[in-house]
Design a protein around this motif. Structure first.
Motif, PDB file in Angstrom:
ATOM      1  N   LEU A  33       0.724  -1.267  -0.063  1.00 33.70           N
ATOM      2  CA  LEU A  33      -0.077   0.031   0.079  1.00 33.70           C
ATOM      3  C   LEU A  33       0.895   1.373  -0.103  1.00 33.70           C
ATOM      4  O   LEU A  33       1.832   1.339   0.845  1.00 33.70           O
ATOM      5  CB  LEU A  33      -0.914   0.221   1.270  1.00 33.70           C
ATOM      6  N   THR A  34       0.644   2.196  -1.158  1.00 28.69           N
ATOM      7  CA  THR A  34       1.412   3.378  -1.076  1.00 28.69           C
ATOM      8  C   THR A  34       0.699   4.626  -0.762  1.00 28.69           C
ATOM      9  O   THR A  34       1.369   5.847  -0.618  1.00 28.69           O
ATOM     10  CB  THR A  34       2.002   3.592  -2.480  1.00 28.69           C
ATOM     11  N   ASP A  35      -0.736   4.478  -0.601  1.00 29.42           N
ATOM     12  CA  ASP A  35      -1.471   5.500  -0.256  1.00 29.42           C
ATOM     13  C   ASP A  35      -1.518   5.911   1.324  1.00 29.42           C
ATOM     14  O   ASP A  35      -2.108   5.244   2.081  1.00 29.42           O
ATOM     15  CB  ASP A  35      -2.925   5.474  -0.687  1.00 29.42           C
ATOM     16  N   LEU A  36      -0.975   7.015   1.776  1.00 27.66           N
ATOM     17  CA  LEU A  36      -0.774   7.302   3.031  1.00 27.66           C
ATOM     18  C   LEU A  36      -2.237   7.898   3.839  1.00 27.66           C
ATOM     19  O   LEU A  36      -2.261   7.142   4.865  1.00 27.66           O
ATOM     20  CB  LEU A  36       0.091   8.582   3.406  1.00 27.66           C
ATOM     21  N   ALA A  37      -3.069   8.265   2.961  1.00 26.65           N
ATOM     22  CA  ALA A  37      -4.545   8.338   3.652  1.00 26.65           C
ATOM     23  C   ALA A  37      -5.169   7.165   3.935  1.00 26.65           C
ATOM     24  O   ALA A  37      -5.954   6.934   4.830  1.00 26.65           O
ATOM     25  CB  ALA A  37      -5.068   9.344   2.641  1.00 26.65           C
ATOM     26  N   ILE A  38      -4.850   6.455   3.076  1.00 29.82           N
ATOM     27  CA  ILE A  38      -5.845   4.920   3.343  1.00 29.82           C
ATOM     28  C   ILE A  38      -5.092   4.175   4.369  1.00 29.82           C
ATOM     29  O   ILE A  38      -5.704   3.354   5.205  1.00 29.82           O
ATOM     30  CB  ILE A  38      -5.845   4.175   1.954  1.00 29.82           C
ATOM     31  N   ALA A  39      -3.800   4.136   4.424  1.00 26.91           N
ATOM     32  CA  ALA A  39      -2.925   3.683   5.504  1.00 26.91           C
ATOM     33  C   ALA A  39      -3.487   4.021   6.911  1.00 26.91           C
ATOM     34  O   ALA A  39      -3.847   3.459   7.817  1.00 26.91           O
ATOM     35  CB  ALA A  39      -1.263   3.979   5.527  1.00 26.91           C
ATOM     36  N   GLN A  40      -3.713   5.279   7.019  1.00 22.35           N
ATOM     37  CA  GLN A  40      -4.255   6.070   8.307  1.00 22.35           C
ATOM     38  C   GLN A  40      -5.640   5.755   8.428  1.00 22.35           C
ATOM     39  O   GLN A  40      -5.921   5.347   9.584  1.00 22.35           O
ATOM     40  CB  GLN A  40      -4.317   7.623   8.021  1.00 22.35           C
ATOM     41  N   SER A  41      -6.313   5.283   7.427  1.00 21.49           N
ATOM     42  CA  SER A  41      -7.917   5.006   7.552  1.00 21.49           C
ATOM     43  C   SER A  41      -7.865   3.375   7.802  1.00 21.49           C
ATOM     44  O   SER A  41      -8.695   3.304   8.739  1.00 21.49           O
ATOM     45  CB  SER A  41      -8.385   5.063   6.129  1.00 21.49           C
ATOM     46  N   LEU A  42      -6.769   2.916   7.561  1.00 17.00           N
ATOM     47  CA  LEU A  42      -6.782   1.409   8.094  1.00 17.00           C
ATOM     48  C   LEU A  42      -6.495   1.335   9.428  1.00 17.00           C
ATOM     49  O   LEU A  42      -7.005   0.467  10.143  1.00 17.00           O
ATOM     50  CB  LEU A  42      -5.719   0.452   7.374  1.00 17.00           C
ATOM     51  N   GLN A  43      -5.612   2.098   9.908  1.00 20.76           N
ATOM     52  CA  GLN A  43      -5.309   2.240  11.333  1.00 20.76           C
ATOM     53  C   GLN A  43      -6.488   2.420  12.331  1.00 20.76           C
ATOM     54  O   GLN A  43      -6.892   2.043  13.204  1.00 20.76           O
ATOM     55  CB  GLN A  43      -4.231   3.194  11.415  1.00 20.76           C
ATOM     56  N   ASP A  44      -7.121   3.575  11.688  1.00 23.09           N
ATOM     57  CA  ASP A  44      -8.344   4.064  12.405  1.00 23.09           C
ATOM     58  C   ASP A  44      -9.437   2.704  12.393  1.00 23.09           C
ATOM     59  O   ASP A  44     -10.177   2.535  13.513  1.00 23.09           O
ATOM     60  CB  ASP A  44      -9.085   5.217  11.892  1.00 23.09           C
ATOM     61  N   PHE A  45      -9.664   2.072  11.430  1.00 24.45           N
ATOM     62  CA  PHE A  45     -10.619   1.129  11.123  1.00 24.45           C
ATOM     63  C   PHE A  45     -10.225  -0.031  12.070  1.00 24.45           C
ATOM     64  O   PHE A  45     -11.094  -0.523  12.729  1.00 24.45           O
ATOM     65  CB  PHE A  45     -10.448   0.737   9.711  1.00 24.45           C
ATOM     66  N   THR A  46      -9.004  -0.520  12.112  1.00 24.81           N
ATOM     67  CA  THR A  46      -8.697  -1.592  13.020  1.00 24.81           C
ATOM     68  C   THR A  46      -8.976  -1.124  14.537  1.00 24.81           C
ATOM     69  O   THR A  46      -9.243  -1.970  15.298  1.00 24.81           O
ATOM     70  CB  THR A  46      -7.182  -1.943  12.672  1.00 24.81           C
ATOM     71  N   LEU A  47      -8.466   0.177  14.815  1.00 28.99           N
ATOM     72  CA  LEU A  47      -8.536   0.384  16.242  1.00 28.99           C
ATOM     73  C   LEU A  47      -9.964   0.325  16.487  1.00 28.99           C
ATOM     74  O   LEU A  47     -10.565   0.229  17.667  1.00 28.99           O
ATOM     75  CB  LEU A  47      -8.061   1.827  16.416  1.00 28.99           C
ATOM     76  N   ALA A  48     -10.956   1.083  15.605  1.00 30.71           N
ATOM     77  CA  ALA A  48     -12.279   1.021  15.937  1.00 30.71           C
ATOM     78  C   ALA A  48     -13.019  -0.497  15.932  1.00 30.71           C
ATOM     79  O   ALA A  48     -13.853  -0.769  16.869  1.00 30.71           O
ATOM     80  CB  ALA A  48     -13.213   1.558  14.637  1.00 30.71           C
ATOM     81  N   PHE A  49     -12.473  -1.529  15.323  1.00 31.32           N
ATOM     82  CA  PHE A  49     -12.964  -2.756  15.305  1.00 31.32           C
ATOM     83  C   PHE A  49     -12.534  -3.347  16.517  1.00 31.32           C
ATOM     84  O   PHE A  49     -13.240  -4.241  17.193  1.00 31.32           O
ATOM     85  CB  PHE A  49     -12.377  -3.589  14.142  1.00 31.32           C
ATOM     86  N   GLU A  50     -11.248  -2.872  17.038  1.00 31.00           N
ATOM     87  CA  GLU A  50     -10.836  -3.650  18.348  1.00 31.00           C
ATOM     88  C   GLU A  50     -11.706  -3.041  19.588  1.00 31.00           C
ATOM     89  O   GLU A  50     -12.280  -3.652  20.394  1.00 31.00           O
ATOM     90  CB  GLU A  50      -9.372  -2.888  18.721  1.00 31.00           C
ATOM     91  N   ARG A  51     -12.270  -1.780  19.571  1.00 28.98           N
ATOM     92  CA  ARG A  51     -13.235  -1.269  20.372  1.00 28.98           C
ATOM     93  C   ARG A  51     -14.614  -1.991  20.406  1.00 28.98           C
ATOM     94  O   ARG A  51     -15.240  -2.118  21.479  1.00 28.98           O
ATOM     95  CB  ARG A  51     -13.394   0.262  20.444  1.00 28.98           C
ATOM     96  N   TRP A  52     -15.029  -2.327  18.829  1.00 29.73           N
ATOM     97  CA  TRP A  52     -16.098  -2.946  18.623  1.00 29.73           C
ATOM     98  C   TRP A  52     -16.282  -4.327  19.380  1.00 29.73           C
ATOM     99  O   TRP A  52     -17.177  -4.674  19.960  1.00 29.73           O
ATOM    100  CB  TRP A  52     -16.358  -2.979  17.300  1.00 29.73           C
TER     101      TRP A  52
END
Length: 208
Positions: A170-189
């Motif tokens: 993955l080379t898109d930094l915005a998507i990398a940040q979105s993935l980080q946020d997404f996995t953190l949200a899933f941990e909270r879920w």
């Protein structure tokens, strides 16, 4: 001096909805592995092709399911959550993914695996829509099966060919940040929907 911290790692089974080895969704899940917090253990499942077409005659002959179904069911049973990355074929999820969910939704001597399982959904597409319709149909199926689907955040990766390099990174930094946020949200879920978690072996980290 070395100080040891023990944190139980939640296990997440990552299911790509495509059989293609270099599919965008497999690459998206591999990127999620890299972006996930250390308290999550993400494992990408690579044997979806071993799951046969659902057939009730086959199910009657093999109540526990064919070997490919047993392996998938066991992997999901051992996980605390399920992360699915779906492509979009003709405005819907691929048949291979729907077929796997049909098998997983059936009663088994080994126990049910989808009801009350925390699930998160994302997807990547080479087109401009980023699997919005596929994710909608996938969510409907998962809700019907009794899974606990994370409502937000959502992640739709469009124009996937421009997001990864030739090696699949993955080379898109915005998507990398979105993935980080997404996995953190899933941990909270998972924490919210499965508060009794705590029987896993601890993951040991060291700090000097």
């Amino acid at each position: 001096m070395t100080v040891f911290h023990t944190t139980p790692a939640r296990r997440v089974l990552c299911l790509p909805g495509s059989l293609r080895r270099d599919s965008w969704n497999r690459r998206l899940l591999q990127a999620a592995v890299a972006q996930a917090p250390a308290t999550l253990q993400l494992d990408v499942y690579d044997a979806l092709s071993a799951v046969p077409l659902f057939d009730e005659d086959l199910e009657r002959r093999e109540p526990a399911g064919p070997a490919g179904v047993q392996a998938l069911r066991a992997a999901l049973a051992a996980a605390d959550g399920l992360l699915i990355a779906t492509p979009e074929y003709n405005h819907a999820m691929p048949g291979v993914l729907k077929n796997a969910l049909d098998w997983l939704s059936r009663e088994s001597p080994a126990g049910d695996v989808l009801p009350e399982k925390p699930v998160a959904v994302l997807g990547a597409s080479s087109g401009p829509w980023g699997t919005r319709l596929a994710q909608a149909s996938l969510r409907q199926v998962l809700h019907t099966c009794g899974a606990l689907v994370m409502p937000a955040p959502t992640l739709f990766v469009a124009n996937a060919a421009s997001r990864f390099d030739a090696g699949g990174a993955l080379t898109d930094l915005a998507i990398a940040q979105s993935l980080q946020d997404f996995t953190l949200a899933f941990e909270r879920w998972m924490e919210r929907t499965a508060p009794s978690f705590g029987n896993r072996e601890p993951a040991v980290t060291a700090r000097r």
